[in-house]
Design a protein around this motif. Structure first.
Motif, short mmCIF file in Angstrom:
data_model
loop_
_atom_site.label_atom_id
_atom_site.label_comp_id
_atom_site.label_asym_id
_atom_site.label_seq_id
_atom_site.Cartn_x
_atom_site.Cartn_y
_atom_site.Cartn_z
N UNK A 1 31.00 17.07 10.10
CA UNK A 1 29.84 16.23 10.35
C UNK A 1 28.92 16.21 9.13
N UNK A 2 28.19 15.14 8.97
CA UNK A 2 27.22 15.02 7.89
C UNK A 2 25.90 14.59 8.48
N UNK A 3 24.83 15.27 8.13
CA UNK A 3 23.50 14.94 8.64
C UNK A 3 22.89 13.85 7.78
N UNK A 4 22.51 12.74 8.43
CA UNK A 4 21.87 11.64 7.73
C UNK A 4 20.53 11.36 8.39
N UNK A 5 19.47 11.39 7.63
CA UNK A 5 18.14 11.12 8.17
C UNK A 5 17.77 9.67 7.87
N UNK A 6 17.52 8.94 8.92
CA UNK A 6 17.13 7.53 8.76
C UNK A 6 15.71 7.47 8.20
N UNK A 7 15.56 6.74 7.12
CA UNK A 7 14.24 6.61 6.50
C UNK A 7 13.53 5.40 7.10
N UNK A 8 12.44 5.66 7.76
CA UNK A 8 11.64 4.57 8.30
C UNK A 8 10.18 5.00 8.33
N UNK A 9 9.30 4.04 8.16
CA UNK A 9 7.87 4.29 8.12
C UNK A 9 7.20 3.43 9.18
N UNK A 10 6.46 4.06 10.07
CA UNK A 10 5.74 3.27 11.07
C UNK A 10 4.66 2.45 10.37
N UNK A 11 4.57 1.19 10.75
CA UNK A 11 3.59 0.29 10.13
C UNK A 11 3.11 -0.70 11.19
N UNK A 12 2.43 -1.73 10.76
CA UNK A 12 1.99 -2.79 11.67
C UNK A 12 2.36 -4.14 11.06
N UNK A 13 2.57 -5.15 11.90
CA UNK A 13 2.87 -6.48 11.34
C UNK A 13 1.75 -6.97 10.42
N UNK A 14 0.50 -6.68 10.80
CA UNK A 14 -0.62 -7.13 9.99
C UNK A 14 -0.58 -6.51 8.59
N UNK A 15 -0.25 -5.21 8.54
CA UNK A 15 -0.20 -4.53 7.25
C UNK A 15 0.92 -5.07 6.37
N UNK A 16 1.99 -5.58 7.01
CA UNK A 16 3.12 -6.12 6.26
C UNK A 16 2.99 -7.62 6.00
N UNK A 17 1.88 -8.23 6.50
CA UNK A 17 1.62 -9.64 6.22
C UNK A 17 2.24 -10.61 7.20
N UNK A 18 2.49 -10.17 8.46
CA UNK A 18 3.11 -11.03 9.45
C UNK A 18 2.24 -11.17 10.70
N UNK A 19 2.42 -12.28 11.39
CA UNK A 19 1.79 -12.46 12.68
C UNK A 19 2.64 -13.40 13.52
#
Length: 216
Positions: free
Chosen positions: A101-119
């Motif tokens: 087995x190989x341990x893989x950590x999913x890289x993700x950052x909690x954000x908001x649509x507004x912070x990313x420029x979406x609505x």
């Protein structure tokens, strides 16, 4: 004992969008089960036929149904043992063996649509925003995932910079009950590629794609 499929008290108004009706009994994996149909009250979502084991309420079979009642997808236990004794030592032994087995950590950052420029200028009835994450897909590119749910069905919107070599054609793809639709969104700072995925009718995904836009 029947599972709380209509999500009462969980923040969803699922009962406003589905009607639950008991339609009979059946057997799944050798167990007696009650059968309930969740019929959508509009055209924005699919219906469901659900078998739950009589004594425990455990869901043992599900079917996703289109507007005509045809089965789009189903999942069921083929073999089931309830109240089986659990041997803790054997479980620990199985979990402790990690060879191969190989341990893989999913890289993700909690954000908001507004912070990313979406609505979303116009929502889809019953679907509420649940979470938003930004995930890297290359050293220089990331994708934003915005998740919506009506308590039963889930829709994910994926937004990433448009790449002509990879994003050559808008369209719809279908696999069982899962539909995927793509759209190119223009922006003064550069175009974007938006993908909508969910176990919902194509019209629902189209409404999400037509409603999403870059914030001014």
């Amino acid at each position: 004992m029947f599972p709380n499929l209509l999500n009462n008290g969980q923040g969803f108004k699922t009962a406003d969008y589905y009607a639950a009706n008991e339609v009979g009994q059946g057997r799944v994996a050798g167990f007696d089960a009650d059968i309930v149909v969740l019929q959508p009250r509009d055209d924005w979502r699919f219906g469901y036929r659900i078998w739950s084991e009589k004594r425990t309420g455990l869901v043992v079979k599900t079917q996703t149904l289109d507007a005509s009642g045809h089965v789009l997808e189903q999942a069921a236990f083929s073999e089931l043992q309830l109240n089986a004794p659990v041997q803790a030592d054997k479980l620990r032994q199985m979990m402790g063996s990690t060879e191969g087995y190989r341990v893989t950590k999913a890289e993700r950052v909690r954000t908001t649509p507004e912070a990313e420029g979406w609505r979303l200028k116009a929502g889809v009835p019953g679907f509420q925003p649940q979470s938003c994450y930004r995930r890297p897909v290359s050293p220089v590119t990331s994708v934003v995932q915005w998740v919506f749910s009506d308590g039963l069905a889930t829709v994910s919107l994926f937004m990433q910079p448009f790449e002509r070599e990879r994003h050559d054609r808008e369209g719809l793809a279908v696999l069982g009950a899962t539909h995927t639709m793509t759209r190119r969104v223009a922006d003064r700072g550069g175009d974007w590629w938006v993908t909508a995925v969910g176990e919902v009718p194509p019209a629902t995904l189209k409404a999400f794609l037509q409603g999403i836009e870059r914030r001014p």
